[in-house]
Write a protein that holds these residues in place. Structure first.
Motif, PDB file in Angstrom:
ATOM      1  N   PHE A 194       0.792  -1.230   0.000  1.00  0.00           N
ATOM      2  CA  PHE A 194       0.000   0.000   0.000  1.00  0.00           C
ATOM      3  C   PHE A 194       0.829   1.286   0.000  1.00  0.00           C
ATOM      4  CE2 PHE A 194      -2.827  -3.198   1.911  1.00  0.00           C
ATOM      5  CZ  PHE A 194      -3.913  -3.084   1.060  1.00  0.00           C
ATOM      6  N   ASP A 199       2.907   4.122  -6.685  1.00  0.00           N
ATOM      7  CA  ASP A 199       1.830   3.298  -6.149  1.00  0.00           C
ATOM      8  C   ASP A 199       1.469   2.149  -7.082  1.00  0.00           C
ATOM      9  OD1 ASP A 199       1.685   4.986  -4.040  1.00  0.00           O
ATOM     10  OD2 ASP A 199      -0.233   5.907  -4.577  1.00  0.00           O
ATOM     11  N   THR A 202      -4.735   1.268  -7.781  1.00  0.00           N
ATOM     12  CA  THR A 202      -5.862   0.960  -6.893  1.00  0.00           C
ATOM     13  C   THR A 202      -6.746  -0.135  -7.491  1.00  0.00           C
ATOM     14  OG1 THR A 202      -5.866   3.197  -5.978  1.00  0.00           O
ATOM     15  CG2 THR A 202      -7.900   1.935  -5.759  1.00  0.00           C
ATOM     16  N   LEU A 205      -5.169  -3.521  -6.678  1.00  0.00           N
ATOM     17  CA  LEU A 205      -5.312  -3.894  -5.273  1.00  0.00           C
ATOM     18  C   LEU A 205      -6.760  -4.214  -4.923  1.00  0.00           C
ATOM     19  CD1 LEU A 205      -2.854  -1.382  -3.570  1.00  0.00           C
ATOM     20  CD2 LEU A 205      -2.476  -3.779  -4.181  1.00  0.00           C
ATOM     21  N   ALA A 206      -7.692  -3.491  -5.526  1.00  0.00           N
ATOM     22  CA  ALA A 206      -9.103  -3.769  -5.270  1.00  0.00           C
ATOM     23  C   ALA A 206      -9.463  -5.180  -5.730  1.00  0.00           C
ATOM     24  CB  ALA A 206      -9.978  -2.737  -5.968  1.00  0.00           C
ATOM     25  N   PHE A 209      -7.648  -7.889  -3.372  1.00  0.00           N
ATOM     26  CA  PHE A 209      -8.241  -8.076  -2.051  1.00  0.00           C
ATOM     27  C   PHE A 209      -9.763  -8.197  -2.097  1.00  0.00           C
ATOM     28  CE2 PHE A 209      -4.123  -6.156  -1.139  1.00  0.00           C
ATOM     29  CZ  PHE A 209      -3.649  -6.983  -0.137  1.00  0.00           C
ATOM     30  N   LYS A 213     -12.771   0.038  -4.306  1.00  0.00           N
ATOM     31  CA  LYS A 213     -11.612   0.917  -4.510  1.00  0.00           C
ATOM     32  C   LYS A 213     -11.486   1.946  -3.399  1.00  0.00           C
ATOM     33  CE  LYS A 213     -11.823   0.582  -9.569  1.00  0.00           C
ATOM     34  NZ  LYS A 213     -12.019   1.348 -10.829  1.00  0.00           N
ATOM     35  N   VAL A 216      -9.469   0.608  -0.573  1.00  0.00           N
ATOM     36  CA  VAL A 216      -8.030   0.619  -0.878  1.00  0.00           C
ATOM     37  C   VAL A 216      -7.465   2.014  -0.684  1.00  0.00           C
ATOM     38  CG1 VAL A 216      -6.322   0.307  -2.704  1.00  0.00           C
ATOM     39  CG2 VAL A 216      -8.213  -1.309  -2.504  1.00  0.00           C
ATOM     40  N   GLN A 217      -8.182   3.034  -1.150  1.00  0.00           N
ATOM     41  CA  GLN A 217      -7.702   4.413  -0.967  1.00  0.00           C
ATOM     42  C   GLN A 217      -7.592   4.777   0.502  1.00  0.00           C
ATOM     43  OE1 GLN A 217      -6.353   6.042  -3.128  1.00  0.00           O
ATOM     44  NE2 GLN A 217      -7.336   6.060  -5.113  1.00  0.00           N
ATOM     45  N   ILE A 219      -7.002   2.708   2.987  1.00  0.00           N
ATOM     46  CA  ILE A 219      -5.840   2.022   3.547  1.00  0.00           C
ATOM     47  C   ILE A 219      -4.560   2.719   3.114  1.00  0.00           C
ATOM     48  CG2 ILE A 219      -4.541  -0.134   3.560  1.00  0.00           C
ATOM     49  CD1 ILE A 219      -7.186  -1.606   3.173  1.00  0.00           C
ATOM     50  N   LYS A 220      -4.476   3.102   1.836  1.00  0.00           N
ATOM     51  CA  LYS A 220      -3.293   3.832   1.379  1.00  0.00           C
ATOM     52  C   LYS A 220      -3.097   5.109   2.165  1.00  0.00           C
ATOM     53  CE  LYS A 220      -2.844   2.281  -3.448  1.00  0.00           C
ATOM     54  NZ  LYS A 220      -2.787   2.709  -4.874  1.00  0.00           N
TER      55      LYS A 220
END
Length: 223
Positions: A194, A199, A202, A205-206, A209, A213, A216-217, A219-220
């Motif tokens: 993250f 980067d 997103t 990563l979405a 996991f 989205k 994910v944002q 968490i980032k």
């Protein structure tokens, strides 16, 4: 007769090649020591797998020593843990010797978050307190192997496997770890995924996991 000699010669060559390939992965030191040059190493045009050696005539006792491992680390952070490494960066004489160590201090319920060492197996000893430790095996099993450790207990984290530690007591805890690399490296899972530079998308990563989205944002944003 000539045929037998050819076969013996080929067998010898294969044996020698096998030896060279075996030692090429992590060759043993060819001298008593190779004290790292330190800051000068980064100035060389040719990068080395390790550091250049200091002239033995210039080597001092301090190149082999480190002071301060008895001092507790500052655990006043969100994780409640503090790491004091003793690698080639702290002891230049560890260069080429394939060993290092680390002291870890834990506040009550403090954690060392999931991470792995790409170049070393870790053996951890509990000096004070009680810890939950564990590592996860590789795909496809992803089996969690965990155990509660008490003072004096020892546990091993195999090289390259994700592992963690957590203080499960209401008192501070201390561990000492040995690692079979002068520079074991550490990759923290959360930071790698993250907080990479640049980067990871997103979208990726979405999907990885299976979350929205926006999550994910969020968490980032924590990193």
């Amino acid at each position: 007769m000539a045929y037998i000699q050819v076969v013996l010669l080929l067998s010898l060559l294969l044996a020698l090649t096998s030896c060279f390939l075996t030692f090429a992965a992590d060759p043993a030191s060819l001298q008593d020591f190779c004290v790292a040059v330190g800051c000068l190493a980064s100035s060389f045009a040719v990068k080395l797998n390790g550091f250049a050696c200091k002239n033995p005539a210039w080597v001092q006792a301090n190149d082999f020593a480190f002071s301060g491992l008895h001092n507790p680390g500052n655990t006043g952070n969100p994780f409640g843990s503090a790491i004091t490494p003793v690698t080639v960066a702290q002891i230049p004489a560890l260069n080429t010797l394939g060993i290092s160590m680390v002291r870890i201090d834990y506040a009550p319920w403090g954690v060392v978050v999931p991470h792995y060492h790409p170049r070393a197996t870790e053996i951890i000893t509990v000096i004070e307190g009680s810890l939950e430790v564990g590592f996860v095996t590789s795909n496809p099993d992803n089996r969690l192997i965990s155990k509660t450790l008490q003072k004096g207990d020892v546990f091993v984290f195999p090289v390259g496997l994700v592992h963690y530690q957590r203080n499960i007591g209401n008192m501070n805890a201390v561990t000492i770890s040995g690692l079979n690399s002068q520079n074991p490296g550490v990759i923290t899972i959360g930071n790698a995924v993250f907080d990479s530079k640049p980067d990871i998308s997103t979208d990726i990563l979405a999907k990885a996991f299976q979350v929205n989205k926006n999550i994910v944002q969020q968490i980032k944003g924590k990193f």
